[in-house]
Design an enzyme around this catalytic site. Structure first.
Site, mmCIF file in Angstrom:
data_model
loop_
_atom_site.group_PDB
_atom_site.id
_atom_site.type_symbol
_atom_site.label_atom_id
_atom_site.label_comp_id
_atom_site.label_asym_id
_atom_site.label_seq_id
_atom_site.Cartn_x
_atom_site.Cartn_y
_atom_site.Cartn_z
ATOM 1 N N SER A 47 0.813 -1.221 0.000
ATOM 2 C CA SER A 47 0.000 0.000 0.000
ATOM 3 C C SER A 47 0.842 1.264 0.000
ATOM 4 O O SER A 47 0.337 2.346 0.308
ATOM 5 C CB SER A 47 -0.939 0.020 1.208
ATOM 6 O OG SER A 47 -1.924 -0.958 1.038
ATOM 7 N N THR A 167 -0.745 1.551 4.471
ATOM 8 C CA THR A 167 -0.165 2.900 4.565
ATOM 9 C C THR A 167 0.910 2.961 5.631
ATOM 10 O O THR A 167 0.748 2.370 6.697
ATOM 11 C CB THR A 167 -1.294 3.883 4.952
ATOM 12 O OG1 THR A 167 -2.201 3.976 3.871
ATOM 13 C CG2 THR A 167 -0.774 5.258 5.299
ATOM 14 N N THR A 185 1.409 6.576 1.070
ATOM 15 C CA THR A 185 0.470 5.508 0.689
ATOM 16 C C THR A 185 0.141 5.549 -0.801
ATOM 17 O O THR A 185 0.333 6.581 -1.456
ATOM 18 C CB THR A 185 -0.843 5.643 1.489
ATOM 19 O OG1 THR A 185 -1.622 4.455 1.331
ATOM 20 C CG2 THR A 185 -1.669 6.822 1.001
ATOM 21 N N ARG A 195 -8.785 9.643 -6.531
ATOM 22 C CA ARG A 195 -9.218 9.548 -5.133
ATOM 23 C C ARG A 195 -8.055 9.880 -4.186
ATOM 24 O O ARG A 195 -6.964 9.368 -4.315
ATOM 25 C CB ARG A 195 -9.729 8.137 -4.848
ATOM 26 C CG ARG A 195 -10.127 7.870 -3.400
ATOM 27 C CD ARG A 195 -9.024 7.215 -2.598
ATOM 28 N NE ARG A 195 -9.461 6.863 -1.240
ATOM 29 C CZ ARG A 195 -8.639 6.490 -0.268
ATOM 30 N NH1 ARG A 195 -7.344 6.426 -0.490
ATOM 31 N NH2 ARG A 195 -9.092 6.202 0.933
ATOM 32 N N THR A 218 -3.880 4.975 9.942
ATOM 33 C CA THR A 218 -3.976 4.075 8.800
ATOM 34 C C THR A 218 -5.423 3.608 8.705
ATOM 35 O O THR A 218 -6.203 3.789 9.633
ATOM 36 C CB THR A 218 -3.060 2.846 8.952
ATOM 37 O OG1 THR A 218 -3.445 2.144 10.139
ATOM 38 C CG2 THR A 218 -1.605 3.228 9.036
ATOM 39 N N GLY A 219 -5.746 2.993 7.595
ATOM 40 C CA GLY A 219 -7.093 2.450 7.444
ATOM 41 C C GLY A 219 -7.927 3.289 6.511
ATOM 42 O O GLY A 219 -7.406 3.978 5.630
HETATM 43 N N1 GLY Z 1 -5.429 5.698 5.055
HETATM 44 C C1 GLY Z 1 -5.008 5.691 3.738
HETATM 45 C C2 GLY Z 1 -6.052 5.897 2.743
HETATM 46 O O1 GLY Z 1 -7.244 5.837 3.054
HETATM 47 O O2 GLY Z 1 -5.717 6.102 1.612
#
Ligand code: GLY
Length: 309
Positions: A47, A167, A185, A195, A218-219
Site C-alpha cells: 500500500s 499505509t 500511501t 481519489r 492508517t485504514g
Molecule cells: N489511510 C489511507 C487511505 O485511506 O488512503
C-alpha cells in the site's frame, strides 16, 4: 530528551535507518523522511510506493505528507504518478513553496522541477493483480472496452487493502524534543482515479504540534477525513486528556459516523512527553506497530489496543 519513533506495521524496513538517524542527532523531519523512503521502495509493502495497488485504470497514484510540529509547517502531495518518493516531494513542497498541498499533474510537474527521483511504480505483480481483479468483477464486454467510460459502479466494488495495515505512518520525537509526522500511501486498491485518502490531508491522516503531541492514521481514510481524526486527537490532548483518553474520544467520533462499508482505522499517537498509544478500531483482528525509544536494543513490534465498531 531520549526520543521516540512510533510507526505502523508496514514501517519495518525503514526502522533501522530511522533509528540510526535519530541516534546521530538528526531532526525529527529527517528521521521521518529517512524511515519512509525505504518503505516506499519496498515492493512487498503493497500500500506504499513501488508495488502499490493501482487505481481502476491500472495507474499507481501516490499520496504523502509531512508536518513539522514546531512550526506547524506542512507539505503534501496527492495522486502523484511516476515518482518513487512522495514523502520527499511532500517535504520539498513544505520547504520550497508558499503552498502546502499539490495534486496530480501539478505535483508531478513540481517533482520534475526539483529533480525528484522518477521511476516506475507499477510492478508486474501489481499489474497482474489489477487484471485479475478486473477479470473477476468486470464482465467481458465492458472489459473489452476498458477503460470503460463509466467507472462509478466498479469503484463501488474496490477494496480497502489496509485490512493488512498498508499505509505507512511515522511519528518521531527527536533528541532535541522536536516533533514530526509523516505518511505515505497508494491508497485503496483499484480506487477511482484521483481519489485522495486521509494520508495527504493534514488534520485527517496526520497532525503534529510539539506543545501537545502528534497523531497519524492508517485504514479507511474516508472515515478519518470526515472526523478530522488526527487533529482531533491532538486537540483532545490540548484540552487536557491523556494520549489514551484522546484516542478513545477520537474512536468515539469515528463510531458516530454513518459508515459506508468495509474497513477499519488505526490511530497512532504520542503526547508532548513522547508517551505512545496505538488503538485499532475494526473487526477485532490484531494490528501491529513499531516502536523504538532510547534504551531499546532494537525496534520492537507490538500489538495495538483493539476496539470493535
Ligand atoms: N489511510 C489511507 C487511505 O485511506 O488512503
Amino acid at each position: 530528551m531520549p526520543g521516540i519513533i512510533l510507526a505502523n506495521s508496514a514501517a519495518g524496513v525503514g526502522m533501522r535507518a530511522a533509528v540510526k538517524a535519530l541516534q546521530s542527532g538528526r531532526h525529527a523531519l529527517d528521521v521521518v523522511e529517512t524511515g519512509i523512503r525505504p518503505v516506499e521502495l519496498d515492493p512487498t509493502v503493497r500500500s506504499v510506493g513501488v508495488g502499490g495497488w493501482p487505481n481502476l485504470l491500472g495507474q499507481v497514484e501516490l499520496d504523502g505528507s509531512i508536518m513539522d510540529g514546531r512550526t506547524l509547517r506542512t507539505g503534501a502531495v496527492g495522486a502523484l504518478q511516476g515518482y518513487l518518493h512522495p514523502i520527499s516531494v511532500a517535504r520539498q513542497v513544505m520547504e520550497r513553496l508558499p503552498h502546502v498541498f499539490l495534486v496530480g499533474e501539478g505535483a508531478a510537474r513540481f517533482a520534475a522541477e526539483i529533480g525528484a527521483e522518477a521511476g516506475p511504480t507499477l510492478t508486474a505483480e501489481a499489474q497482474q493483480e489489477w487484471k485479475a481483479w478486473l477479470a473477476k468483477h468486470v464482465p467481458d464486454e465492458a472489459r473489452a472496452h476498458w477503460p470503460h467510460e463509466g467507472l462509478i459502479e466498479w469503484a463501488r466494488l474496490t477494496a480497502d487493502p489496509e485490512t493488512a495495515g498498508g499505509t505507512t505512518t511515522w511519528l518521531v520525537k527527536d533528541a532535541a524534543g522536536e516533533l514530526a509526522a509523516g505518511v505515505s500511501t497508494c491508497g485503496w486498491a483499484f480506487k477511482y482515479p484521483g481519489r485522495l485518502g486521509d494520508s495527504p490531508v493534514i488534520g485527517a491522516g496526520s497532525y503534529a504540534d510539539v506543545r501537545y503531541g502528534a497523531a497519524a492514521c492508517t485504514g479507511m481514510g474516508e472515515l478519518t477525513i470526515r472526523a478530522g481524526t488526527a487533529r482531533a486527537v491532538v486537540l483532545y490532548m490540548k484540552m487536557g486528556m491523556s494520549v489514551e483518553e484522546a484516542c478513545r474520544e477520537a474512536v468515539g467520533d469515528l463510531r458516530a459516523l454513518t459508515r459506508l462499508w468495509r474497513g477499519g482505522v488505526t490511530l497512532h499517537a504520542i503526547d508532548a512527553q513522547g508517551r505512545p498509544h496505538v488503538v485499532s478500531i475494526g473487526r477485532g483482528h490484531t494490528v501491529k506497530y513499531w516502536i523504538w525509544t532510547a534504551g531499546m536494543v532494537a525496534p520492537e513490534e507490538r500489538a495495538a489496543a483493539i476496539e470493535l465498531w
